[in-house]
Design an enzyme around this catalytic site. Sequence first.
Site, PDB file in Angstrom:
ATOM      1  N   CYS A  87      -3.857  -3.185   4.685  1.00 49.98           N
ATOM      2  CA  CYS A  87      -3.402  -2.561   5.919  1.00 49.98           C
ATOM      3  C   CYS A  87      -4.382  -2.772   7.074  1.00 49.98           C
ATOM      4  O   CYS A  87      -4.515  -3.857   7.601  1.00 49.98           O
ATOM      5  CB  CYS A  87      -3.132  -1.083   5.652  1.00 49.98           C
ATOM      6  SG  CYS A  87      -2.016  -0.297   6.842  1.00 49.98           S
ATOM      7  N   LYS A 116     -10.251  -0.347  -0.397  1.00 48.94           N
ATOM      8  CA  LYS A 116     -10.057  -0.603   1.030  1.00 48.94           C
ATOM      9  C   LYS A 116     -11.339  -0.349   1.820  1.00 48.94           C
ATOM     10  O   LYS A 116     -11.865   0.762   1.827  1.00 48.94           O
ATOM     11  CB  LYS A 116      -8.925   0.289   1.536  1.00 48.94           C
ATOM     12  CG  LYS A 116      -8.492   0.040   2.977  1.00 48.94           C
ATOM     13  CD  LYS A 116      -7.311   0.946   3.299  1.00 48.94           C
ATOM     14  CE  LYS A 116      -6.739   0.698   4.680  1.00 48.94           C
ATOM     15  NZ  LYS A 116      -5.570   1.584   4.938  1.00 48.94           N
ATOM     16  N   GLU A 146       0.856  -1.186   0.000  1.00 44.84           N
ATOM     17  CA  GLU A 146       0.000   0.000   0.000  1.00 44.84           C
ATOM     18  C   GLU A 146       0.901   1.248   0.000  1.00 44.84           C
ATOM     19  O   GLU A 146       1.970   1.255   0.606  1.00 44.84           O
ATOM     20  CB  GLU A 146      -0.871  -0.020   1.253  1.00 44.84           C
ATOM     21  CG  GLU A 146      -1.779   1.183   1.407  1.00 44.84           C
ATOM     22  CD  GLU A 146      -2.360   1.289   2.812  1.00 44.84           C
ATOM     23  OE1 GLU A 146      -3.505   1.747   2.926  1.00 44.84           O
ATOM     24  OE2 GLU A 146      -1.663   0.925   3.789  1.00 44.84           O
TER      25      GLU A 146
END
Length: 342
Positions: A162, A129, A60
Amino acid sequence: MSGLGGLNKSRAGVVLGLVQLQLPVVVTPADLAAQTRRICELVGKARRNMATMDLVVFPEYALHGLSMDTNQQILCTLDGPEVAAFQAACVEHRIWGCFSIMEANPGGNPYNSGLIIDDTGAIRLYYRKLHPWVPVEPWEPGNLGVPVCEGPNGVKLSLIICHDGMFPEMAREAAYKGAEVILRTAGYTAPIRHAWRITNQSNAFQNLAYTASVCMCGSDGTFDSMGQAMFCSFDGTVMVEGGGRPDEIVTAELRPDLVREARAGWGVENNPYQLWHRGYVAVQGGAQDCPYTFMQDMVAGRYRLPWTDTVEVTDGSSCGFAPPTRSYQGAEAPPVALKKVA
C-alpha cells in the site's frame, strides 16, 4: 506480452492473478475463521479460473478488513491457523499465493505483514510493512527490510504494501536487490485512484521492473475500496487493468526474461544502473558518488526538511490514536527460515 491474460503462456512466462477481494467486516474470531475460509476458497477459484496461473495475490487487509482493530483475539501469528490454512490451500491447488495478515507483536503494536507461500506450503517471503499509512494506521513500522525471493519459473519477486509504493525508495530497494516483479497489495479507497496509477507506473519504469498491484474492492458499509488491479510493464505502460468488481481475478502473463534483457541491454533510460554511474559518457565509469543530501543526512541521522517546524501532523492523535511513548527498536532477523534468492 500478456498472452491474453495467461491463456497462451510462454516457456519464459509467469502468470499472476490479482484478486480484487470484497472488503470484509471482521470483528470476532468467528469472523476471522470465516474470512480465512473465504480466501482459501478463492485460491481454488484462481486455479480453476486459469490453469496456467503461477501466483495468486490477495490485497492488504484481505483477512482483517479496514477497521484498524488491534484486538488481540483477531491477530495472527506465523504458526497460527490462518497461515496454516493458506499453506494448505496452496498445496491443495498447486499454486503460489501472496497473503496479508495483521501479525501479533508481543513488544508493541501489531505488524501489517505479507507472505508469499509456494506450492509446497513453504513461506518463501515474509515482509512487514515499512511505511504504515500515517496517521490512519496504528501498525508497528516494519523491521525486516525489503526482502526478495525466487518465485515460480525463477522470477525474482518482492512485496511492498500500500503506502510503501508512494515512496520511490521502496521500489528502488526492491529492484536493487534483484526484484523483477514488484507486488503491491493495498486496501486503498477511491480518493487515491490517481496516485495509485501514477506510482505503479513510475515504480515500474524507474526500476525496469514489472509492477503487479491490487486493492481491496467493494464496500463494508463504511469504507469503499477501489479494486483497480493493475499490471505495469517495465517501460511504465499499463498492460492490464481491472475495475471495481469485487472478487474479480485480473490476470496477466509477465516475462522476467525481458526485464533481464532490458536491464542488460538498454542504454537510454537504464536508470537503476545509471544512478551510480551518472555521466559515464563524459567520465570513465560515471561519477560513482552520492550527491543526494537527503541520503547523506539519513545515514548520518540528521535528516531534516526545510519545513520540518511547520509540519502539523506528527502522530496518530488526529485519527483517535494516543501519542506513542515507545521508541523504534530497529531491525531484527526474520522469525522464520526462508529460502534465499540465488
